[in-house]
Write a protein that holds these residues in place. Sequence first.
Motif, short mmCIF file in Angstrom:
data_model
loop_
_atom_site.label_atom_id
_atom_site.label_comp_id
_atom_site.label_asym_id
_atom_site.label_seq_id
_atom_site.Cartn_x
_atom_site.Cartn_y
_atom_site.Cartn_z
N PRO A 348 37.01 39.37 51.33
CA PRO A 348 36.27 39.95 50.27
C PRO A 348 36.62 41.58 50.16
CG PRO A 348 34.71 38.72 51.21
CD PRO A 348 35.86 38.74 52.16
N PHE A 349 36.62 42.42 51.21
CA PHE A 349 37.16 43.76 51.25
C PHE A 349 38.41 44.07 50.82
CE2 PHE A 349 33.92 42.55 54.71
CZ PHE A 349 33.03 43.61 54.06
N ALA A 350 39.60 43.27 51.26
CA ALA A 350 40.83 43.42 50.86
C ALA A 350 40.87 43.23 49.30
CB ALA A 350 41.78 42.55 51.79
N VAL A 351 40.31 41.98 48.90
CA VAL A 351 40.40 41.75 47.50
C VAL A 351 39.67 42.85 46.71
CG1 VAL A 351 39.60 39.99 45.67
CG2 VAL A 351 40.27 39.26 47.79
N ALA A 352 38.65 43.45 47.03
CA ALA A 352 38.02 44.41 46.53
C ALA A 352 39.09 45.62 46.11
CB ALA A 352 36.63 44.73 47.03
N THR A 353 39.66 45.88 47.42
CA THR A 353 40.46 47.09 47.37
C THR A 353 41.57 47.09 46.21
OG1 THR A 353 40.03 47.72 49.67
CG2 THR A 353 41.90 48.57 48.65
N GLU A 354 42.07 45.51 46.33
CA GLU A 354 43.61 45.41 45.42
C GLU A 354 42.83 45.66 44.02
OE1 GLU A 354 46.68 41.89 44.96
OE2 GLU A 354 45.20 41.78 46.65
N LEU A 355 41.66 45.11 43.75
CA LEU A 355 41.16 44.78 42.57
C LEU A 355 40.79 46.32 41.87
CD1 LEU A 355 38.35 42.62 41.03
CD2 LEU A 355 38.30 44.96 40.65
N LEU A 356 40.36 46.93 42.76
CA LEU A 356 40.30 48.75 42.29
C LEU A 356 41.75 49.40 42.09
CD1 LEU A 356 37.47 49.87 44.62
CD2 LEU A 356 37.24 49.23 42.04
N GLU A 357 42.45 48.86 42.92
CA GLU A 357 43.87 49.66 42.59
C GLU A 357 44.71 49.24 41.31
OE1 GLU A 357 45.93 48.55 46.45
OE2 GLU A 357 45.12 50.25 47.40
N ARG A 358 44.44 47.82 41.08
CA ARG A 358 45.03 47.22 39.84
C ARG A 358 44.40 47.56 38.57
NH1 ARG A 358 43.71 42.49 37.51
NH2 ARG A 358 45.71 41.97 37.12
N SER A 359 43.35 48.25 38.77
CA SER A 359 42.18 48.53 37.60
C SER A 359 42.24 49.75 37.14
CB SER A 359 40.89 47.90 37.88
OG SER A 359 40.73 46.51 38.44
N ALA A 360 43.16 50.57 37.65
CA ALA A 360 42.98 52.17 37.51
C ALA A 360 43.12 52.32 35.81
CB ALA A 360 44.13 52.60 38.17
N THR A 361 44.04 51.48 35.17
CA THR A 361 44.01 51.91 33.67
C THR A 361 42.49 51.40 32.88
OG1 THR A 361 46.28 51.26 33.82
CG2 THR A 361 45.35 51.12 31.69
N ILE A 362 42.20 50.58 33.44
CA ILE A 362 40.67 49.87 32.70
C ILE A 362 39.93 50.90 33.04
CG2 ILE A 362 39.07 48.07 32.99
CD1 ILE A 362 41.24 46.26 33.97
N LEU A 363 39.80 51.42 34.02
CA LEU A 363 38.80 52.35 34.39
C LEU A 363 38.74 53.86 33.80
CD1 LEU A 363 38.36 51.70 38.26
CD2 LEU A 363 36.88 51.02 36.26
N THR A 364 40.15 54.30 33.61
CA THR A 364 40.26 55.37 32.84
C THR A 364 40.53 55.44 31.54
OG1 THR A 364 42.52 55.39 33.45
CG2 THR A 364 41.42 56.53 35.02
N GLN A 365 40.56 54.28 30.79
CA GLN A 365 40.72 54.36 29.37
C GLN A 365 39.49 54.63 28.70
OE1 GLN A 365 42.20 50.30 28.70
NE2 GLN A 365 40.41 49.36 28.66
N THR A 366 39.82 55.12 27.38
CA THR A 366 38.52 55.33 26.55
C THR A 366 38.68 54.54 25.37
OG1 THR A 366 38.55 57.69 27.47
CG2 THR A 366 37.41 57.15 25.33
#
Length: 371
Positions: A348-366
Amino acid sequence: MTLRASVTGHDQLLADFESGKKAALARAVSIVENHRPGFEKLLATFHARLGRARRIGITGPPGAGKSTLTTALVAAYRAAGQSVGVIAVDPTSPFTGGALLGDRIRMESVALDPGVFIRSMATRGSLGGLAAATREVADVLDAFGIEQILIETVGVGQSELDIARTADSSLVVLVPESGDSIQTLKAGLMEIADIFIVNKADRPGADRLRHELELMLGLRGGNTLKNVPAHHGVDLGRSLTRDEKLAMNPARAAREAAGQDNSSWTPPVLRTVASASEGVGDVVAAIDRHVGYLERSVMLRERRRARLRGCVVEVVEGQVRRRLWTNDATNQWLDARLSELENGTTNPFAVATELLERSATILTQTGSDGR
């Protein structure tokens, strides 16, 4: 509803709110409490007006008389000409998900006062004794110009610690039946109190409970036997000094310290019979003294800064959660990784890290709603 109509409705709500209309306050509270569309814009508009109201937390075990004391405090503040807002956190209805409204019923004697606004809120599964939107609703009342905001917790016991992060002054209400002396030594609920109140003080055991609380405070202060010299070589026939006497009686030392304006705050232990409004004036005076202490020691600013920091953290966590878990692509990607988690080829820790890395656009978009 069109966007233009929505904007017009928002502007009209703000205009009514500015003019002091209670209906606008009630509507704004409902929007914020239920996180309806536009609630963030509303809170952002109100932010510059915050900091004028006192926020007073009232907590304690069920049956301690918190609602009765809250009602008596409302009456006292209204008699002084101050406006009062009450946020009464009730248990959640298992059928509707709303508050059971028990507190509002008990406050019937002040509910119709035009200078009083009462909102019952359901915990909706939130731990810590408060509803999730309690602080935000308090912000709305503050922005409206209400002078005293009383926040009564649901009364679930020692887990009600959120109130210390939400209020300027926290009152812990106990009754003689609260338990034996071991209860008074427990951490958590007992450690957040700025003021202790022994309610229903006309019942047997009230004086004992007060003494136990003061003993706890004296022992916690660390001054027990501090000024008492070792007996070797000391004239045991002489009279003890005042400091020595207090050091040997921590309960009395705590009581005296609580009545003085010192560089540190010792919580007073007050007796009340809230149903008869006995001792309520002492509670109001103690709250005034505590706020004065906070202002002199810059603790008030520090508490409110901590509250602002916590607000930013909550907003960020809420937006991250919403953006991630309402994104279809993110949920599909996670579902596709479950088989790897099942067979142990990843964790789960590796998956969570990968998920955050691939979600940068989602987290920063308005988005179109400004979130």
